[in-house]
Enzyme design. Structure first.
Site, PDB file in Angstrom:
ATOM      1  N   SER A 191       0.690  -1.235  -0.011  1.00  0.00           N
ATOM      2  CA  SER A 191       0.087  -0.047  -0.129  1.00  0.00           C
ATOM      3  C   SER A 191       0.895   1.089  -0.130  1.00  0.00           C
ATOM      4  CB  SER A 191      -0.901   0.294   0.919  1.00  0.00           C
ATOM      5  OG  SER A 191      -1.772  -0.837   1.186  1.00  0.00           O
ATOM      6  N   ALA A 224      -2.875   0.228   9.636  1.00  0.00           N
ATOM      7  CA  ALA A 224      -1.991  -0.499   9.671  1.00  0.00           C
ATOM      8  C   ALA A 224      -1.663  -1.897   8.390  1.00  0.00           C
ATOM      9  CB  ALA A 224      -2.725  -1.923  11.162  1.00  0.00           C
ATOM     10  N   PRO A 225      -0.494  -2.182   7.757  1.00  0.00           N
ATOM     11  CA  PRO A 225       0.422  -2.346   9.034  1.00  0.00           C
ATOM     12  C   PRO A 225       2.011  -1.141   8.758  1.00  0.00           C
ATOM     13  CG  PRO A 225       0.783  -3.511   6.958  1.00  0.00           C
ATOM     14  CD  PRO A 225      -0.204  -2.898   7.583  1.00  0.00           C
ATOM     15  N   GLY A 226       1.675  -0.151   8.073  1.00  0.00           N
ATOM     16  CA  GLY A 226       2.252   0.823   8.560  1.00  0.00           C
ATOM     17  C   GLY A 226       2.753   1.823   7.568  1.00  0.00           C
ATOM     18  N   GLY A 227       1.915   1.367   5.411  1.00  0.00           N
ATOM     19  CA  GLY A 227       2.728   1.674   4.572  1.00  0.00           C
ATOM     20  C   GLY A 227       2.378   3.094   4.439  1.00  0.00           C
ATOM     21  N   ASP A 243      -5.196   2.982  14.368  1.00  0.00           N
ATOM     22  CA  ASP A 243      -5.504   0.951  13.509  1.00  0.00           C
ATOM     23  C   ASP A 243      -5.550   0.528  15.222  1.00  0.00           C
ATOM     24  OD1 ASP A 243      -5.989  -1.020  12.258  1.00  0.00           O
ATOM     25  OD2 ASP A 243      -5.469   0.332  10.827  1.00  0.00           O
ATOM     26  N   ASP A 263     -10.579   4.353  16.895  1.00  0.00           N
ATOM     27  CA  ASP A 263     -11.366   3.888  15.597  1.00  0.00           C
ATOM     28  C   ASP A 263     -11.148   5.251  14.981  1.00  0.00           C
ATOM     29  OD1 ASP A 263     -13.913   3.765  13.960  1.00  0.00           O
ATOM     30  OD2 ASP A 263     -15.584   3.368  15.627  1.00  0.00           O
ATOM     31  N   ASP A 279      -6.942   5.588   4.435  1.00  0.00           N
ATOM     32  CA  ASP A 279      -6.860   4.058   3.804  1.00  0.00           C
ATOM     33  C   ASP A 279      -7.888   2.772   4.612  1.00  0.00           C
ATOM     34  OD1 ASP A 279      -6.638   2.247   1.662  1.00  0.00           O
ATOM     35  OD2 ASP A 279      -4.734   1.786   2.423  1.00  0.00           O
ATOM     36  N   LYS A 308     -13.345   2.871  -1.318  1.00  0.00           N
ATOM     37  CA  LYS A 308     -13.386   1.879  -2.017  1.00  0.00           C
ATOM     38  C   LYS A 308     -14.723   2.013  -2.769  1.00  0.00           C
ATOM     39  CE  LYS A 308     -10.176   1.101   0.616  1.00  0.00           C
ATOM     40  NZ  LYS A 308      -8.787   0.688   0.236  1.00  0.00           N
TER      41      LYS A 308
END
Ligand SMILES: C[S@@+](CC[C@H](N)C(=O)[O-])C[C@H]1O[C@@H](n2cnc3c(N)ncnc32)[C@H](O)[C@@H]1O
Length: 356
Positions: A191, A224-227, A243, A263, A279, A308
């Site tokens: 990402s 997460a995971p942090g990109g 996250d 949240d 994201d 999305k």
């Protein structure tokens, strides 16, 4: 200009394969709004759309690439050549371009589709052969000149191609309209490439330098995971990553990242931030509304977020979400949106203050 032997005019746009109906709908709607008739012509999964029946020159001016969402590239059609002899494709290309002013560069490419990809080798070889022939005919400058239009040769098959021109300030500078980005070995997720591409595509060099500076403060919702957090921290920004899931541990190493398990639809910063990126995988209307709240309340000055897309009526949903976002933000915004190369069933939106 020729289409099957008859004069014709229009645009050639590339898109993600499978998104031709969305691009066709977008072009048709925007052209109509700008006062042009015309119609989109495409095939499902072909990776490109032709917009025909109106002046390509006027259309190209009325529909800047920067305002298109589903187009990776926008070119003005010059000619279509069919039934080419594989032993000599060059002579017909030179004939079709006869009398034109010299181009500043040559790009030989193919649509980014299952049918187009096998043509990559031919595109390379044909480019190498065509370049000197164009120079000899005075149709291409001796050295690349980025002030002049580029000539694009789009191979549709071994015996079928389109000739088109790209304006240096209104066309993507990359073959196929795709920036080639390599995933850094330390990037926590693929990402990361999405945000890197967004920063490269949605901002120009000058805007990037002004709007993304070390020391700025950002929030990353759904981090997460942090990109995305990692991309911003590498630019020297201080990032609050929101996250409930874990970040890859090394993302915290820079000392510029704070991870909060919260949240993303409820958390808000205590003081205004320079950036908020998001994201979160959620209903696009819900995301659009939350993004609007951030800008309306002044919790951030600018934002990059993903929406999305649903399986059906994707153009209508895109329009609806962007309209909803702008209406609810209640502040004048500059909004740019694009389906990036690294986006799948989604689009990426940049929103920030309108330049004065
Ligand atoms: C596509 S991933 C994000 C990938 C991330 N941008 C990157 O570059 O590594 C979506 C993330 O959104 C998070 N998420 C979804 N709903 C959320 C919510 N309501 N609050 C916070 N995070 C949420 C998920 O836990 C998931 O980690």
């Amino acid at each position: 200009m020729h289409w099957g032997g008859r004069p014709i005019d229009g645009l050639l746009c590339y898109c993600r394969a499978g998104f031709e109906p969305e691009l066709a709908a977008e072009l048709t709607e925007r052209a109509l709004a700008a006062g042009f008739d015309g119609y989109a012509r495409t095939e499902r999964s072909s990776g490109y759309v032709l917009f025909l029946g109106a002046s390509g020159h006027a259309l190209a001016q009325a529909l800047p690439l920067r305002e298109l969402i589903f187009a990776r590239q926008k070119l003005r059609l010059l000619a279509e050549l069919r039934d080419l002899d594989p032993k000599d494709r060059i002579t017909p290309v030179l004939a079709a371009l006869f009398g034109r002013a010299g181009f500043g560069a040559l790009v030989v490419e193919h649509p980014d589709s299952e049918q187009g990809k096998p043509l990559a080798g031919l595109a390379r070889g044909f480019g190498n052969a065509l370049r000197p022939a164009l120079r000899k005919a005075g149709l291409l400058t001796a050295r690349d000149d980025d002030q002049l239009p580029r000539l694009h040769v789009c191979l549709l098959d071994g015996d079928h191609l389109l000739l088109a021109s790209g304006h240096p300030r209104d066309a993507a500078p990359w073959p196929l309209g795709i920036p080639r980005l390599r995933l850094h070995a330390e990037a926590p997720s693929r990402s990361a490439l999405k945000l890197e591409e967004a920063l490269l595509t949605l901002l120009d060099d000058d805007e990037r330098a002004r709007r993304l500076r070390p020391g700025m403060r950002a929030a990353d919702l759904g981090a997460a995971p942090g990109g995305w957090t990692w991309v911003l921290a590498r630019q020297g920004l201080q990032v609050t990553a929101i996250d409930n899931g874990p970040l890859r541990p090394h993302v915290l190493d820079s000392g510029r990242v704070e991870h909060l398990r919260a949240d993303g639809f409820h958390w808000q910063p205590k003081t205004p931030l320079d950036w908020m990126v998001c994201d979160m995988v959620e209903q696009p209307r819900r995301v659009a509304e939350r993004m609007a709240t951030w800008l309306r309340e002044g919790w951030c000055r600018q934002s990059i977020f993903n929406l999305k897309l649903p399986m059906k009526k994707r153009w209508q949903e895109t329009r609806l979400c962007l309209d909803l976002f702008e209406a609810q933000a209640q502040v004048p915004l500059q909004v740019r949106a694009r389906q990036l190369y690294h986006d799948r069933e989604e689009i990426t939106v940049l929103a920030g203050p309108r330049p004065r």
